[in-house]
Design a protein around this motif. Structure first.
Motif, PDB file in Angstrom:
ATOM      1  N   GLY A   1      -9.699   8.403   0.088  1.00 45.98           N
ATOM      2  CA  GLY A   1      -8.788   8.549  -1.115  1.00 45.98           C
ATOM      3  C   GLY A   1      -8.055   9.993  -0.633  1.00 45.98           C
ATOM      4  O   GLY A   1      -7.976   9.972   0.531  1.00 45.98           O
TER       5      GLY A   1
ATOM      6  N   GLN B   1      -4.431   1.871  -8.930  1.00 49.89           N
ATOM      7  CA  GLN B   1      -4.219   3.284  -8.470  1.00 49.89           C
ATOM      8  C   GLN B   1      -5.668   3.815  -8.280  1.00 49.89           C
ATOM      9  O   GLN B   1      -6.476   3.926  -9.331  1.00 49.89           O
ATOM     10  CB  GLN B   1      -3.417   4.215  -9.421  1.00 49.89           C
TER      11      GLN B   1
ATOM     12  N   ARG C   1     -10.365  14.212   3.308  1.00 49.41           N
ATOM     13  CA  ARG C   1     -10.155  13.459   2.152  1.00 49.41           C
ATOM     14  C   ARG C   1     -11.435  12.984   1.250  1.00 49.41           C
ATOM     15  O   ARG C   1     -12.992  12.873   2.053  1.00 49.41           O
ATOM     16  CB  ARG C   1      -9.677  12.037   2.671  1.00 49.41           C
TER      17      ARG C   1
ATOM     18  N   GLU D   1      -4.590   6.421  -4.296  1.00 46.74           N
ATOM     19  CA  GLU D   1      -4.049   5.524  -3.485  1.00 46.74           C
ATOM     20  C   GLU D   1      -3.293   4.161  -4.104  1.00 46.74           C
ATOM     21  O   GLU D   1      -3.953   3.935  -4.974  1.00 46.74           O
ATOM     22  CB  GLU D   1      -5.207   4.997  -2.312  1.00 46.74           C
TER      23      GLU D   1
ATOM     24  N   SER E   1       0.975   5.600  -1.758  1.00 52.76           N
ATOM     25  CA  SER E   1       0.423   6.607  -2.522  1.00 52.76           C
ATOM     26  C   SER E   1       1.473   6.934  -3.828  1.00 52.76           C
ATOM     27  O   SER E   1       2.716   6.751  -3.670  1.00 52.76           O
ATOM     28  CB  SER E   1       0.228   8.013  -1.688  1.00 52.76           C
TER      29      SER E   1
ATOM     30  N   CYS F   1     -14.283   3.468   1.958  1.00 50.96           N
ATOM     31  CA  CYS F   1     -12.763   4.004   1.725  1.00 50.96           C
ATOM     32  C   CYS F   1     -12.539   5.139   1.548  1.00 50.96           C
ATOM     33  O   CYS F   1     -13.457   6.222   0.964  1.00 50.96           O
ATOM     34  CB  CYS F   1     -12.367   3.202   0.446  1.00 50.96           C
TER      35      CYS F   1
ATOM     36  N   HIS G   1      -5.540  -1.297   3.138  1.00 57.36           N
ATOM     37  CA  HIS G   1      -6.223  -0.746   1.653  1.00 57.36           C
ATOM     38  C   HIS G   1      -7.074  -1.846   1.110  1.00 57.36           C
ATOM     39  O   HIS G   1      -6.834  -3.005   1.449  1.00 57.36           O
ATOM     40  CB  HIS G   1      -5.182  -0.307   0.518  1.00 57.36           C
TER      41      HIS G   1
ATOM     42  N   LEU H   1       0.762  -1.275   0.107  1.00 58.14           N
ATOM     43  CA  LEU H   1      -0.031  -0.084   0.019  1.00 58.14           C
ATOM     44  C   LEU H   1       1.030   1.219  -0.106  1.00 58.14           C
ATOM     45  O   LEU H   1       2.087   1.095   0.270  1.00 58.14           O
ATOM     46  CB  LEU H   1      -0.875  -0.111   1.070  1.00 58.14           C
TER      47      LEU H   1
ATOM     48  N   GLY I   1      -9.307   1.461  -2.020  1.00 57.33           N
ATOM     49  CA  GLY I   1      -8.821   2.836  -1.431  1.00 57.33           C
ATOM     50  C   GLY I   1      -8.269   2.487  -0.016  1.00 57.33           C
ATOM     51  O   GLY I   1      -8.246   1.391   0.461  1.00 57.33           O
ATOM     52  N   HIS I   2      -8.273   3.465   0.885  1.00 54.03           N
ATOM     53  CA  HIS I   2      -7.929   3.207   2.126  1.00 54.03           C
ATOM     54  C   HIS I   2      -9.258   2.902   2.962  1.00 54.03           C
ATOM     55  O   HIS I   2     -10.159   3.666   3.111  1.00 54.03           O
ATOM     56  CB  HIS I   2      -7.336   4.368   2.501  1.00 54.03           C
TER      57      HIS I   2
END
Length: 269
Positions: free
Chosen positions: A164, A93, A183, A83, A76, A162, A215, A74, A225-226
């Motif tokens: 981003g 991505q 976010r 992410e 960025s 999630c 993630h 994971l 995403g996160h």
């Protein structure tokens, strides 16, 4: 008589050559085995969390370099342009608008955690009400909270929330202490996918995010995403205990000159 002696000597040479080759082969196998074991037990970490918090949003490694150091991960991408999620050696991505793309090998990465995943333990859960419940179940399985762990968790998700990141442009005005609370957030219901991530001990300090960091990527590769929150069923949790930690520092001028005034950590569990 001389012919017999020559035959015996020749036969002995063949036997010795065979034994030598066999021993060398065993050495190579042992060496390769050790290399594989060392490879699978390394936590690779590019840049440091404290730099990421303090607006170091451009890195000098590529997506290809991340894949060379693990098969799950994971992080960025440069300028916080999505992410980073790595599953089974493939990078994804998750963009700020919610779309998921596959980056090229030359795409630059600003921050990354990765490892070659090797299952040390696993268990299953029929139903998980939320993220906190999952953490409690995993906590009971961990041998020690003084170790590093990687996770691969697949299941069916009744809901998944999630986060981003908004893509940034120079000059960078805000750090993660501002960007993460503001976010972009994406939600989806009734689908399947995989969470990947890590647990870092409290002593990691400002080098990495302490506690759990996961993630997510859906099976259809359209949502990622996160991980912020979820409700799930039929989870298979796989755990890799990691004993070796390697972090690589950026060689950018911005990193060399940065001050570390700001502090930020995810909620510690």
């Amino acid at each position: 008589m001389r012919k017999n002696i020559i035959k015996i000597v020749f036969g002995c040479c063949i036997v010795l050559l065979f034994l030598h080759c066999k021993n060398e082969g065993e050495k190579d196998n042992f060496s390769n085995s050790n290399t594989e074991n060392e490879k699978s037990d390394k936590f690779y970490h590019y840049s440091i969390w404290h730099a990421f918090v303090n607006k170091i949003f451009e890195g000098d490694i590529t997506a290809a370099e991340v894949k060379a150091n693990g098969d799950i991960g994971l992080g960025s991408y440069n300028l916080l342009d999505g992410e980073l999620i790595m599953l089974d050696g493939e990078l994804y991505q998750a963009k700020e608008d919610g779309t998921v793309v596959t980056p090229s090998d030359t795409t630059k990465v600003v921050y990354a955690n990765a490892t070659f995943f090797d299952v040390d333990d696993s268990f299953e859960l029929e139903s998980v009400a939320d993220y906190e419940t999952l953490r409690k179940h995993i906590n009971r399985k961990l041998a020690s909270k003084n170790m590093f762990y990687a996770f691969k968790i697949h299941g069916e998700f009744k809901r998944m929330k999630c986060g981003g990141l908004h893509k940034q442009a120079k000059p960078f005005n805000d750090g993660l202490d501002i960007l993460i609370p503001n976010r972009p957030i994406f939600e989806r219901e009734n689908f399947s996918g995989t969470m990947v991530g890590f647990f870092c001990p409290e002593f990691i300090g400002d080098i990495n995010a302490s506690g759990y960091h996961l993630h997510f990527i859906s099976d259809d590769k359209e949502f990622a995403g996160h991980v912020m929150e979820f409700e799930a069923r039929n989870l298979k949790i796989e755990i890799d205990e990691i004993h070796e930690y390697q972090f690589v520092l950026p060689q950018t001028e911005a990193y060399k000159q940065v001050g570390f005034e700001k502090e930020f950590q995810y909620k510690k569990q």
